[in-house]
Motif scaffolding. Structure first.
Motif, PDB file in Angstrom:
ATOM      1  N   GLY A   9       0.801  -1.218   0.000  1.00 36.84           N
ATOM      2  CA  GLY A   9       0.000   0.000   0.000  1.00 36.84           C
ATOM      3  C   GLY A   9       0.835   1.269   0.000  1.00 36.84           C
ATOM      4  N   ILE A  10       0.226   2.323   0.500  1.00 35.28           N
ATOM      5  CA  ILE A  10       0.862   3.642   0.525  1.00 35.28           C
ATOM      6  C   ILE A  10       1.308   3.929   1.955  1.00 35.28           C
ATOM      7  CG2 ILE A  10       0.499   6.110   0.166  1.00 35.28           C
ATOM      8  CD1 ILE A  10      -1.723   5.262  -1.855  1.00 35.28           C
ATOM      9  N   THR A  11       2.598   4.217   2.117  1.00 32.50           N
ATOM     10  CA  THR A  11       3.164   4.451   3.434  1.00 32.50           C
ATOM     11  C   THR A  11       3.791   5.827   3.509  1.00 32.50           C
ATOM     12  OG1 THR A  11       3.600   2.102   3.771  1.00 32.50           O
ATOM     13  CG2 THR A  11       4.878   3.618   5.106  1.00 32.50           C
ATOM     14  N   THR A  12       3.518   6.527   4.609  1.00 30.71           N
ATOM     15  CA  THR A  12       4.160   7.806   4.888  1.00 30.71           C
ATOM     16  C   THR A  12       4.791   7.740   6.275  1.00 30.71           C
ATOM     17  OG1 THR A  12       2.055   8.690   5.703  1.00 30.71           O
ATOM     18  CG2 THR A  12       2.629   9.178   3.405  1.00 30.71           C
ATOM     19  N   HIS A  13       5.763   8.610   6.504  1.00 26.87           N
ATOM     20  CA  HIS A  13       6.507   8.614   7.759  1.00 26.87           C
ATOM     21  C   HIS A  13       6.349   9.968   8.435  1.00 26.87           C
ATOM     22  CE1 HIS A  13       8.239   4.845   6.484  1.00 26.87           C
ATOM     23  NE2 HIS A  13       8.468   5.406   5.316  1.00 26.87           N
ATOM     24  N   TRP A  14       6.177   9.918   9.769  1.00 28.88           N
ATOM     25  CA  TRP A  14       5.853  11.119  10.528  1.00 28.88           C
ATOM     26  C   TRP A  14       6.687  11.197  11.795  1.00 28.88           C
ATOM     27  CZ3 TRP A  14       2.349  14.409   8.349  1.00 28.88           C
ATOM     28  CH2 TRP A  14       1.662  13.898   7.246  1.00 28.88           C
ATOM     29  N   TYR A  15       6.886  12.416  12.265  1.00 21.38           N
ATOM     30  CA  TYR A  15       7.610  12.646  13.516  1.00 21.38           C
ATOM     31  C   TYR A  15       6.684  13.350  14.494  1.00 21.38           C
ATOM     32  CZ  TYR A  15      11.100  14.079  16.867  1.00 21.38           C
ATOM     33  OH  TYR A  15      11.815  14.257  18.022  1.00 21.38           O
ATOM     34  N   GLY A  16       6.663  12.850  15.709  1.00 19.18           N
ATOM     35  CA  GLY A  16       5.872  13.472  16.762  1.00 19.18           C
ATOM     36  C   GLY A  16       6.688  13.558  18.033  1.00 19.18           C
ATOM     37  N   LEU A  17       6.316  14.469  18.913  1.00 22.77           N
ATOM     38  CA  LEU A  17       7.061  14.693  20.150  1.00 22.77           C
ATOM     39  C   LEU A  17       6.553  13.857  21.319  1.00 22.77           C
ATOM     40  CD1 LEU A  17       7.453  18.570  19.963  1.00 22.77           C
ATOM     41  CD2 LEU A  17       9.177  16.836  19.435  1.00 22.77           C
ATOM     42  N   ASP A  18       5.327  13.387  21.244  1.00 19.41           N
ATOM     43  CA  ASP A  18       4.737  12.618  22.349  1.00 19.41           C
ATOM     44  C   ASP A  18       5.319  11.205  22.402  1.00 19.41           C
ATOM     45  OD1 ASP A  18       3.113  14.764  23.005  1.00 19.41           O
ATOM     46  OD2 ASP A  18       1.482  14.075  21.723  1.00 19.41           O
TER      47      ASP A  18
END
Length: 143
Positions: A9-18
């Motif tokens: 499928g379609i994958t994206t990558h994210w950054y979070g502080l929590d």
């Protein structure tokens, strides 16, 4: 586990502080409020099923996209991501998750897929974490 190619499928990558578990919970809640089916994979799923190691990345699959930027996440590279989000091509993950009578507060993939993702993610304690998931499944009698 050795033969599964992954959800595709379609994958994206994210950054979070929590904390990673809080990131998973935020995406699950956003999906629920938007009517989007969401499943937690990998370390986050393993943490729900058979806690052993501290999750370092949230891995989420959903039936459609969710506006993660509105939740405070910033899109990033795979190497820097704290959350990986996929709209999977493998539609069987929904059925296998539903067929497992999981006793968690978070919608997780079935334990075998969680173990596959923990092994794929790696780390010095990945094999032991997979063993914990295996023990969890066997203690439940496979249901």
């Amino acid at each position: 586990m050795a033969e599964y190619a992954g959800p595709g499928g379609i994958t994206t990558h994210w950054y979070g502080l929590d904390a990673v578990t809080d990131q998973s919970n935020a995406v699950v809640a956003a999906g629920a409020s938007a009517g989007v089916q969401v499943l937690v994979f990998g370390d986050s799923a393993a943490d729900q099923l058979a806690p052993w190691r501290v999750p370092t990345r949230a891995v989420i699959s959903a039936t459609s996209g969710i506006a993660l930027g509105k939740l405070g996440f910033a899109q990033t590279t795979d190497a820097r991501a704290t959350l990986t989000f996929t709209v999977p091509a493998d539609q069987t993950i929904w059925a296998t998750a539903a067929s497992c009578s999981q006793r968690t507060d978070t919608p997780t993939v079935d334990p075998v897929i969680a173990a596959w993702d923990v092994r794929r993610t790696g780390g010095p304690d990945a094999d032991e974490a997979v063993q914990r998931i295996r023990d969890f499944v066997l203690a439940r009698g496979g249901s």
